[in-house]
Design a protein around this motif. Sequence first.
Motif, PDB file in Angstrom:
ATOM      1  N   ASN A   1       0.842  -1.186   0.000  1.00 21.65           N
ATOM      2  CA  ASN A   1       0.000   0.000   0.000  1.00 21.65           C
ATOM      3  C   ASN A   1       0.882   1.242   0.000  1.00 21.65           C
ATOM      4  N   SER A   2       0.347   2.339  -0.519  1.00 23.77           N
ATOM      5  CA  SER A   2       1.088   3.606  -0.475  1.00 23.77           C
ATOM      6  C   SER A   2       0.107   4.765  -0.454  1.00 23.77           C
ATOM      7  N   GLU A   3       0.605   5.879   0.026  1.00 25.77           N
ATOM      8  CA  GLU A   3      -0.166   7.118   0.032  1.00 25.77           C
ATOM      9  C   GLU A   3       0.809   8.242  -0.295  1.00 25.77           C
ATOM     10  N   THR A   4       0.432   9.097  -1.224  1.00 24.40           N
ATOM     11  CA  THR A   4       1.328  10.148  -1.679  1.00 24.40           C
ATOM     12  C   THR A   4       0.681  11.514  -1.515  1.00 24.40           C
ATOM     13  N   SER A   5       1.465  12.463  -1.006  1.00 30.00           N
ATOM     14  CA  SER A   5       1.019  13.847  -0.869  1.00 30.00           C
ATOM     15  C   SER A   5       1.980  14.750  -1.631  1.00 30.00           C
ATOM     16  N   ILE A   6       1.427  15.538  -2.565  1.00 29.12           N
ATOM     17  CA  ILE A   6       2.245  16.504  -3.288  1.00 29.12           C
ATOM     18  C   ILE A   6       2.505  17.688  -2.373  1.00 29.12           C
ATOM     19  N   LEU A   7       3.736  18.162  -2.352  1.00 32.24           N
ATOM     20  CA  LEU A   7       4.117  19.332  -1.552  1.00 32.24           C
ATOM     21  C   LEU A   7       3.798  20.578  -2.376  1.00 32.24           C
ATOM     22  N   LEU A   8       2.884  21.371  -1.894  1.00 33.47           N
ATOM     23  CA  LEU A   8       2.436  22.546  -2.639  1.00 33.47           C
ATOM     24  C   LEU A   8       3.329  23.753  -2.437  1.00 33.47           C
ATOM     25  N   SER A   9       3.741  24.008  -1.182  1.00 36.55           N
ATOM     26  CA  SER A   9       4.636  25.128  -0.894  1.00 36.55           C
ATOM     27  C   SER A   9       5.378  24.846   0.396  1.00 36.55           C
ATOM     28  N   SER A  10       6.476  25.535   0.575  1.00 40.76           N
ATOM     29  CA  SER A  10       7.250  25.401   1.803  1.00 40.76           C
ATOM     30  C   SER A  10       7.168  26.735   2.527  1.00 40.76           C
ATOM     31  N   VAL A  11       6.865  26.690   3.808  1.00 40.18           N
ATOM     32  CA  VAL A  11       6.695  27.925   4.573  1.00 40.18           C
ATOM     33  C   VAL A  11       7.715  27.986   5.691  1.00 40.18           C
TER      34      VAL A  11
END
Length: 150
Positions: free
Chosen positions: A140-150
Amino acid sequence: MPKKSNASSRTILDNTDRELIALLKRDARAPVSVLAEVLQVSRATVQNRINKLIDSGALLGFTIRVKEELSPNTIRAIMLVEVAGKSTSQVIQRLRRIPELDKIHTTNGNWDLVIELSATDLQAFDRVLRDVRETDAILNSETSILLSSV
């Protein structure tokens, strides 16, 4: 001075080694003379320590960092991966062959691996996700795209 590691021991770093590594992390291109001045040791000492850190495996190499603005279309993401049984080592070996995987971390909890990845565009991102998910022993996997770095 660091001791060369073998199968039964670890590299031992003293304060000067740790300071040298910290300086190199900030600027891997810093001249040996500048490093020596900051550390208040001779240039020969710095060069010898760098060589010993490389030989022992404490330093794996030198790299560059690029401002994110220079690659505005790069897609960065974090992927959480569940691995079947005791096959984590084999999965990691396979995943290391995928160049878009920047870092692979083992972890505890529900997920076995945390992967930092980057791709040039959505098509490449899709291919990377498929390559990872089709790897034997990945359940199984789950992926989150990084939108911005703060």
